[in-house]
Design a protein around this motif. Sequence first.
Motif, PDB file in Angstrom:
ATOM      1  N   SER A 194       0.834  -1.205   0.000  1.00  0.00           N
ATOM      2  CA  SER A 194       0.000   0.000   0.000  1.00  0.00           C
ATOM      3  C   SER A 194       0.870   1.257   0.000  1.00  0.00           C
ATOM      4  CB  SER A 194      -0.927   0.017   1.211  1.00  0.00           C
ATOM      5  OG  SER A 194      -0.196   0.243   2.404  1.00  0.00           O
ATOM      6  N   GLN A 195       2.164   1.077   0.142  1.00  0.00           N
ATOM      7  CA  GLN A 195       3.091   2.205   0.248  1.00  0.00           C
ATOM      8  C   GLN A 195       4.208   2.104  -0.791  1.00  0.00           C
ATOM      9  OE1 GLN A 195       2.542   4.802   2.404  1.00  0.00           O
ATOM     10  NE2 GLN A 195       0.648   3.732   2.881  1.00  0.00           N
ATOM     11  N   ILE A 196       3.841   2.218  -2.056  1.00  0.00           N
ATOM     12  CA  ILE A 196       4.806   2.189  -3.153  1.00  0.00           C
ATOM     13  C   ILE A 196       4.962   3.618  -3.661  1.00  0.00           C
ATOM     14  CG2 ILE A 196       5.305   1.317  -5.470  1.00  0.00           C
ATOM     15  CD1 ILE A 196       3.434  -1.071  -4.762  1.00  0.00           C
ATOM     16  N   TYR A 197       6.200   4.078  -3.761  1.00  0.00           N
ATOM     17  CA  TYR A 197       6.472   5.440  -4.213  1.00  0.00           C
ATOM     18  C   TYR A 197       7.501   5.424  -5.339  1.00  0.00           C
ATOM     19  CZ  TYR A 197       4.296   6.723   0.187  1.00  0.00           C
ATOM     20  OH  TYR A 197       3.410   6.849   1.219  1.00  0.00           O
ATOM     21  N   VAL A 198       7.332   6.343  -6.273  1.00  0.00           N
ATOM     22  CA  VAL A 198       8.352   6.610  -7.282  1.00  0.00           C
ATOM     23  C   VAL A 198       8.685   8.095  -7.168  1.00  0.00           C
ATOM     24  CG1 VAL A 198       8.930   6.691  -9.732  1.00  0.00           C
ATOM     25  CG2 VAL A 198       7.576   4.789  -8.841  1.00  0.00           C
ATOM     26  N   LEU A 199       9.972   8.380  -7.024  1.00  0.00           N
ATOM     27  CA  LEU A 199      10.455   9.756  -6.900  1.00  0.00           C
ATOM     28  C   LEU A 199      11.244  10.108  -8.150  1.00  0.00           C
ATOM     29  CD1 LEU A 199      11.801   9.434  -3.255  1.00  0.00           C
ATOM     30  CD2 LEU A 199       9.530  10.175  -3.983  1.00  0.00           C
ATOM     31  N   ARG A 200      10.959  11.271  -8.713  1.00  0.00           N
ATOM     32  CA  ARG A 200      11.645  11.710  -9.927  1.00  0.00           C
ATOM     33  C   ARG A 200      12.076  13.164  -9.760  1.00  0.00           C
ATOM     34  NH1 ARG A 200       8.340  10.387 -14.954  1.00  0.00           N
ATOM     35  NH2 ARG A 200       9.182   8.332 -14.479  1.00  0.00           N
ATOM     36  N   ALA A 201      13.376  13.398  -9.892  1.00  0.00           N
ATOM     37  CA  ALA A 201      13.908  14.755  -9.787  1.00  0.00           C
ATOM     38  C   ALA A 201      13.599  15.532 -11.061  1.00  0.00           C
ATOM     39  CB  ALA A 201      15.413  14.715  -9.559  1.00  0.00           C
ATOM     40  N   SER A 202      13.438  16.825 -10.907  1.00  0.00           N
ATOM     41  CA  SER A 202      13.187  17.685 -12.061  1.00  0.00           C
ATOM     42  C   SER A 202      14.434  17.745 -12.932  1.00  0.00           C
ATOM     43  CB  SER A 202      12.820  19.094 -11.594  1.00  0.00           C
ATOM     44  OG  SER A 202      12.740  19.961 -12.701  1.00  0.00           O
ATOM     45  N   GLN A 203      14.242  17.728 -14.244  1.00  0.00           N
ATOM     46  CA  GLN A 203      15.356  17.841 -15.185  1.00  0.00           C
ATOM     47  C   GLN A 203      15.702  19.301 -15.484  1.00  0.00           C
ATOM     48  OE1 GLN A 203      17.069  15.073 -16.244  1.00  0.00           O
ATOM     49  NE2 GLN A 203      15.753  14.099 -14.746  1.00  0.00           N
ATOM     50  N   ASP A 204      14.884  20.219 -14.995  1.00  0.00           N
ATOM     51  CA  ASP A 204      15.091  21.645 -15.223  1.00  0.00           C
ATOM     52  C   ASP A 204      16.117  22.173 -14.221  1.00  0.00           C
ATOM     53  OD1 ASP A 204      14.967  24.406 -15.499  1.00  0.00           O
ATOM     54  OD2 ASP A 204      12.791  24.435 -15.735  1.00  0.00           O
ATOM     55  N   PRO A 205      17.275  22.663 -14.686  1.00  0.00           N
ATOM     56  CA  PRO A 205      18.298  23.154 -13.753  1.00  0.00           C
ATOM     57  C   PRO A 205      17.817  24.331 -12.902  1.00  0.00           C
ATOM     58  CG  PRO A 205      18.947  23.533 -16.041  1.00  0.00           C
ATOM     59  CD  PRO A 205      17.677  22.761 -16.066  1.00  0.00           C
ATOM     60  N   ARG A 206      16.786  25.039 -13.334  1.00  0.00           N
ATOM     61  CA  ARG A 206      16.246  26.141 -12.544  1.00  0.00           C
ATOM     62  C   ARG A 206      15.453  25.637 -11.345  1.00  0.00           C
ATOM     63  NH1 ARG A 206      13.018  28.738 -17.263  1.00  0.00           N
ATOM     64  NH2 ARG A 206      12.732  26.513 -17.498  1.00  0.00           N
ATOM     65  N   GLU A 207      15.102  24.360 -11.356  1.00  0.00           N
ATOM     66  CA  GLU A 207      14.334  23.757 -10.267  1.00  0.00           C
ATOM     67  C   GLU A 207      15.202  22.792  -9.465  1.00  0.00           C
ATOM     68  OE1 GLU A 207      11.089  21.887 -12.289  1.00  0.00           O
ATOM     69  OE2 GLU A 207       9.968  23.756 -12.462  1.00  0.00           O
ATOM     70  N   PHE A 208      16.418  23.179  -9.172  1.00  0.00           N
ATOM     71  CA  PHE A 208      17.355  22.314  -8.454  1.00  0.00           C
ATOM     72  C   PHE A 208      16.727  21.844  -7.144  1.00  0.00           C
ATOM     73  CE2 PHE A 208      20.796  21.577  -5.424  1.00  0.00           C
ATOM     74  CZ  PHE A 208      21.496  20.609  -6.112  1.00  0.00           C
ATOM     75  N   GLY A 209      16.715  20.566  -6.942  1.00  0.00           N
ATOM     76  CA  GLY A 209      16.153  19.974  -5.727  1.00  0.00           C
ATOM     77  C   GLY A 209      14.659  19.684  -5.818  1.00  0.00           C
ATOM     78  N   ALA A 210      14.004  20.145  -6.892  1.00  0.00           N
ATOM     79  CA  ALA A 210      12.573  19.879  -7.043  1.00  0.00           C
ATOM     80  C   ALA A 210      12.362  18.418  -7.421  1.00  0.00           C
ATOM     81  CB  ALA A 210      11.975  20.796  -8.107  1.00  0.00           C
ATOM     82  N   MET A 211      11.292  17.858  -6.891  1.00  0.00           N
ATOM     83  CA  MET A 211      11.034  16.444  -7.109  1.00  0.00           C
ATOM     84  C   MET A 211       9.535  16.212  -7.227  1.00  0.00           C
ATOM     85  SD  MET A 211      12.200  13.330  -4.658  1.00  0.00           S
ATOM     86  CE  MET A 211      13.848  13.971  -4.722  1.00  0.00           C
ATOM     87  N   THR A 212       9.178  15.226  -8.025  1.00  0.00           N
ATOM     88  CA  THR A 212       7.797  14.776  -8.119  1.00  0.00           C
ATOM     89  C   THR A 212       7.726  13.391  -7.498  1.00  0.00           C
ATOM     90  OG1 THR A 212       7.491  15.997 -10.189  1.00  0.00           O
ATOM     91  CG2 THR A 212       5.884  14.288  -9.688  1.00  0.00           C
ATOM     92  N   ALA A 213       6.701  13.171  -6.687  1.00  0.00           N
ATOM     93  CA  ALA A 213       6.517  11.873  -6.039  1.00  0.00           C
ATOM     94  C   ALA A 213       5.150  11.321  -6.416  1.00  0.00           C
ATOM     95  CB  ALA A 213       6.631  12.018  -4.531  1.00  0.00           C
ATOM     96  N   TRP A 214       5.139  10.048  -6.812  1.00  0.00           N
ATOM     97  CA  TRP A 214       3.891   9.348  -7.092  1.00  0.00           C
ATOM     98  C   TRP A 214       3.714   8.269  -6.039  1.00  0.00           C
ATOM     99  CZ3 TRP A 214       7.164  10.772 -11.062  1.00  0.00           C
ATOM    100  CH2 TRP A 214       6.607  11.600 -12.040  1.00  0.00           C
TER     101      TRP A 214
END
Length: 89
Positions: free
Chosen positions: A36-56
């Motif tokens: 019930s707790q499966i996550y996929v984390l993807r970092a932003s490819q945009d260098p202006r968004e350093f450290g930004a991440m999307t989590a599903w």
Amino acid sequence: MRDQSRFALPFGRTANLADAMFDTARGVSVESADISQIYVLRASQDPREFGAMTAWHLDARNAANFTLMTNFQMRPDDVMFVAQQPITT
């Protein structure tokens, strides 16, 4: 419980979340994983968004959600995390 590992994307073709989850050598241990707790984390490819991440988040207790796994394309540097069952911690 299985150790952390890397899932190499197949050269020249794509892989989906189901491929990574059910890889026979390094896949998720159904005995100790909290599906019930499966996550996929993807970092932003945009260098202006350093450290930004999307989590599903995916709750695989509902079998209908397994179809989502086959449609979710994995990308290089994605991180998949599956929590442990509370009894195993």
